[in-house]
Design a protein around this motif. Structure first.
Motif, PDB file in Angstrom:
ATOM      1  N   THR A  15       0.847  -1.199   0.000  1.00 41.21           N
ATOM      2  CA  THR A  15       0.000   0.000   0.000  1.00 41.21           C
ATOM      3  C   THR A  15       0.880   1.246   0.000  1.00 41.21           C
ATOM      4  O   THR A  15       1.826   1.349   0.798  1.00 41.21           O
ATOM      5  CB  THR A  15      -0.917   0.019   1.233  1.00 41.21           C
ATOM      6  OG1 THR A  15      -1.726  -1.161   1.236  1.00 41.21           O
ATOM      7  CG2 THR A  15      -1.808   1.254   1.225  1.00 41.21           C
ATOM      8  N   THR A  25       1.111   4.638   1.200  1.00 41.81           N
ATOM      9  CA  THR A  25       0.466   5.437   2.244  1.00 41.81           C
ATOM     10  C   THR A  25       0.648   6.945   2.018  1.00 41.81           C
ATOM     11  O   THR A  25       0.138   7.735   2.815  1.00 41.81           O
ATOM     12  CB  THR A  25       1.051   5.052   3.620  1.00 41.81           C
ATOM     13  OG1 THR A  25       2.465   5.254   3.596  1.00 41.81           O
ATOM     14  CG2 THR A  25       0.740   3.588   3.944  1.00 41.81           C
ATOM     15  N   SER A  39      -3.461   0.415  -3.152  1.00 42.73           N
ATOM     16  CA  SER A  39      -2.910  -0.863  -2.694  1.00 42.73           C
ATOM     17  C   SER A  39      -2.941  -1.864  -3.830  1.00 42.73           C
ATOM     18  O   SER A  39      -3.770  -1.769  -4.751  1.00 42.73           O
ATOM     19  CB  SER A  39      -3.705  -1.425  -1.511  1.00 42.73           C
ATOM     20  OG  SER A  39      -3.664  -0.542  -0.403  1.00 42.73           O
TER      21      SER A  39
END
Length: 329
Positions: A54, A56, A88
């Motif tokens: 993922t 972020t 993601s």
């Protein structure tokens, strides 16, 4: 009416001020392992691992993904996906279990490393490799042994008894022996070589001078069974006790007998002592005879047996000259 509305507004404002803030949702980890196809494998087995990466950050980034660890990666070992801000993506890789020593079980990590936004991130998962002779993966039986059997042995007065022999029998027929220490305590620990099966456990205690004691308890797998035993002393058989006088008489009797008994005659060899022995005996006999004769003579002189035996004395009156003169005429 206006005052009531103002109070209601103030109450709502106060409630909003004191109301707890709703926690924000936790940010997802940059990398997270979702699953593995097996956790217990044999050497050469393949394991499929699924994981998620993922971004972020707020802007798009290119992630560098590397699969490694103690298992050798066979496919999906490296990737460089481009991920938008907050996006993601799931991945999968295949790893192979390495060799393991016979009879050993080795734990190895599957490692997923991700570099994103100039930072390194990792996630791990442990896989166990069973070497030849070790228990087959997935066939381990649940534990069915008692961890330990311990306790204490006391007498009827509550005092600890040391040196007591103990036998522990489990539900599988195993027997284990031990001895109490000075404080009456004992303990037997279950091991792989000497497992104590769960279920009924009987402990038997025995010692000279005491009646045998036993107790049975039930223990489940993983339990620590505690057994308390009490030994009762065996009553000593009644025996007749001799009086002090009888003991004294029995003790003195050999001395009295020894004093009354005549001296024992010893056998003397006659070789070379024949003439001397006869001379001594002859002298003793002669001395005895002479003593007997002397006693007879003395007795006859001191005590006359009849008047005729007594000596007679004649008394002549007159002058001696006349007596003798008349004889001349």
């Amino acid at each position: 009416m206006t005052r009531l509305r103002a109070a209601a507004v103030l109450t709502l404002i106060g409630a909003s001020l004191v109301a707890p803030a709703t926690p924000a949702a936790a940010a997802p980890a940059p990398v997270r392992i979702l699953s593995v196809s097996a956790e217990n494998v044999k050497p050469g087995d393949k394991v499929r691992v699924r994981f998620r990466v993922t971004n972020t950050g707020q802007r798009a980034e290119t992630a560098i993904v590397v699969v490694g660890g103690g298992l050798e990666c066979a496919s999906g070992c490296r990737a460089e996906p481009s991920l938008g801000g907050g996006a993601s993506k799931d991945f999968s890789a295949t790893v192979v279990a390495p060799k393991a020593h016979p009879g050993e079980i080795t734990g190895l990590n599957i490692s997923i490393g991700v570099r994103l936004g100039g930072q390194n991130h990792f996630d791990f998962k442990m896989v166990y490799v069973h070497g030849p002779g070790a228990s087959a993966p997935g066939t381990e039986k649940p534990k069915s042994e008692v961890d330990r059997v311990s306790g204490r042995v006391r007498d009827a007065d509550g005092k600890a008894v040391g040196g007591v022999s103990l036998t522990v029998r489990d539900s599988a027929g195993h027997e284990y022996r031990t001895t109490t220490d000075r404080k009456g305590r004992f303990s037997i620990t279950s091991t792989a070589a000497k497992p104590i099966a769960d279920g009924r456990i009987t402990v038997v205690a025995s010692m000279d001078g005491y009646r045998e004691a036993r107790k049975t308890v039930r223990a489940a797998a993983g339990d620590k069974a505690s057994v308390q035993l009490v030994l009762a002393a065996v009553a000593a058989p009644a025996t007749a006790t001799a009086s002090p006088l009888a003991v004294a008489e029995e003790t003195a009797e050999p001395e009295t007998s020894a004093a009354a008994a005549p001296p024992a005659l010893q056998t003397v060899s006659d070789e070379g002592n024949g003439p001397l022995l006869f001379m001594i005996l002859g002298g003793l006999l002669v001395a005895a005879g002479v003593a007997a004769l002397l006693r007879v003579v003395v007795r006859r002189r001191s005590t006359p047996s009849s008047p005729s035996d007594a000596p007679t004395a004649v008394l002549h009156l007159g002058h001696a000259a006349d007596r003798y003169g008349n004889r001349g005429r």
